[in-house]
Motif scaffolding. Structure first.
Motif, short mmCIF file in Angstrom:
data_model
loop_
_atom_site.label_atom_id
_atom_site.label_comp_id
_atom_site.label_asym_id
_atom_site.label_seq_id
_atom_site.Cartn_x
_atom_site.Cartn_y
_atom_site.Cartn_z
N GLY A 1 0.80 -1.22 0.00
CA GLY A 1 0.00 0.00 0.00
C GLY A 1 0.83 1.27 0.00
N LEU A 2 0.12 2.39 0.20
CA LEU A 2 0.75 3.71 0.12
C LEU A 2 1.47 4.07 1.41
N GLN A 3 1.04 3.50 2.52
CA GLN A 3 1.66 3.84 3.80
C GLN A 3 2.75 2.85 4.11
N GLY A 4 3.98 3.31 4.13
CA GLY A 4 5.13 2.44 4.30
C GLY A 4 5.55 2.26 5.73
N ASN A 5 6.70 1.59 5.89
CA ASN A 5 7.21 1.30 7.21
C ASN A 5 7.52 2.57 8.00
N ARG A 6 8.00 3.60 7.29
CA ARG A 6 8.33 4.84 7.97
C ARG A 6 7.10 5.47 8.61
N GLU A 7 5.98 5.51 7.87
CA GLU A 7 4.77 6.10 8.40
C GLU A 7 4.25 5.30 9.60
N PHE A 8 4.40 3.98 9.52
CA PHE A 8 4.00 3.12 10.62
C PHE A 8 4.79 3.48 11.88
N LEU A 9 6.10 3.63 11.74
CA LEU A 9 6.94 3.95 12.88
C LEU A 9 6.64 5.33 13.43
N VAL A 10 6.42 6.29 12.54
CA VAL A 10 6.09 7.65 12.98
C VAL A 10 4.81 7.64 13.81
N GLU A 11 3.82 6.89 13.35
CA GLU A 11 2.55 6.86 14.09
C GLU A 11 2.73 6.22 15.46
N VAL A 12 3.48 5.13 15.53
CA VAL A 12 3.73 4.49 16.83
C VAL A 12 4.41 5.46 17.78
N LEU A 13 5.43 6.14 17.29
CA LEU A 13 6.18 7.07 18.14
C LEU A 13 5.32 8.26 18.55
#
Length: 373
Positions: free
Chosen positions: A103-115
């Motif tokens: 999809g459009l949301q990558g690993n970086r966006e996932f990590l940013v959201e968690v943090l």
């Protein structure tokens, strides 16, 4: 699209029990295990080297959603799908966002959201319960919001669905503004949300709004810096024009996006609607000429309100929206002043049984918003 968070309807005893269970199963995650591409993207102002976030196994979340069964699906978007689930360990109802590996949301966006959501806490921000990073699986677990997104209550409504009344609209607008105020003024360093839109404003059972989806959030400028430079990201129709043209992101970029959302709340129109006639596709472009003539303000009220709104309240809400979507960033109000104005409007309860278009709504003039020069 609108998926959602807030906990299920558990009684006090269950909540107390769940709190103990959750605490027992929680794990502190060293921040160096959650690094993104650039360390400067996420900095913690606290002295702690750990971030509190609950970790789930993929098996736990599969069990919670009955193996991601279709009848548990709440919705989907560019990032993947969101399911309603129930955690077996705590019996808590949750929303589980499963990121699409293609999809459009990558690993970086996932990590940013968690943090971001591990560090930021406010009644008008969605609560992140935990996450799963098993192998190549990336899932986020949020509190469940039973009323879905603001978009679900404004656009493409089925005939049998109740329309939002004026009081509820102002309550939602004020609450969303408070969430943004926390990011801009209380978080240190400030956070630029960058993806404010109706589908990212979730509603609990009392129509209290919470901002969600922080994958695009950025730390704002500090010290004598006026902006941060970044790739242009966000949603067409909500992006501030100066950010779209230059990539220079400021807190006022969020204020513009909020102005678009406020216009949607008042007018019932979409930010971008290609089904409209030429010249009306873009909500802000349609509204700007009307802002110049108060006699046309009533034309901007959502027809589904059927005239049941306070005229003065409508004028004042439109005045706030007009300032927020001003083409010049320095002419837009700071979000704290938007909160002051909208909190006032939300406190003035309109009686829908009064004469259409008038109402038993009495008020002095709203506080005038300051503009940063």
């Amino acid at each position: 699209m609108g998926w959602c968070p807030c906990s299920g309807n558990l009684d006090k005893a269950e909540k107390k029990k769940n709190k103990k269970l959750t605490r027992r199963h929680s794990k502190k995650i060293p921040s160096d295990k959650l690094k993104v591409n650039s360390e400067s993207d996420i900095k913690k102002d606290s002295g702690s080297n750990h971030i509190a976030a609950y970790t789930f196994t993929f098996r736990e979340l599969a069990a919670a959603t009955k193996n991601f069964r279709s009848d548990c699906l709440l919705g989907e978007g560019g990032f993947g799908r969101v399911y309603k689930g129930r955690l077996e360990s705590t019996n808590q109802v949750v929303a589980i966002k499963q990121l699409d590996r293609n999809g459009l949301q990558g690993n970086r966006e996932f990590l940013v959201e968690v943090l971001m959501l591990s560090l930021l806490h406010h009644p008008n921000l969605v609560n992140l319960i935990g996450y799963c990073a098993d192998g190549d699986q990336r899932l986020l677990v949020y509190e469940y919001m039973p009323l879905g997104s603001l978009e679900d209550h404004l656009h493409d409504l089925p005939p049998d669905k109740n329309r939002l009344d004026w009081n509820t609209r102002m309550k939602i607008a004020a609450g969303a503004a408070k969430g943004l105020e926390y990011l801009h003024d209380k978080a240190n360093p400030p956070v630029i949300y960058r993806d404010l839109k109706c589908s990212n404003i979730l509603l609990d059972e009392d129509y209290e709004p919470k901002l969600s989806d922080f994958g695009l959030a950025k730390l704002g400028p500090v010290g004598d810096k006026t902006h941060v430079s970044t790739r242009v990201m966000g949603t067409y129709g909500y992006c501030a024009p100066e950010y779209a043209m230059t990539g220079q992101l400021t807190l006022k970029s969020d204020v513009y996006s909020f102005g678009v959302v406020l216009l949607e709340i008042i007018t019932g129109r979409k930010a971008i609607d290609n089904s409209k006639s030429a010249g009306e596709h873009n909500l802000v472009a349609w509204a700007r000429p009307l802002f110049k003539d108060r006699r046309k303000f009533s034309q901007m009220a959502d027809p589904t309100l059927q005239g049941q709104y306070p005229v003065r309240g409508l004028y004042q809400a439109l005045a706030v929206a007009a300032m927020c979507v001003h083409e010049q960033p320095n002419m837009r109000p700071v979000i704290a002043d938007v909160v002051t104005a909208l909190s006032y409007l939300a406190s003035q309860k309109y009686d829908p049984n009064s004469r259409p278009g008038q109402g038993s709504w009495s008020a002095s003039s709203t506080p005038r918003a300051r503009r940063e020069q």
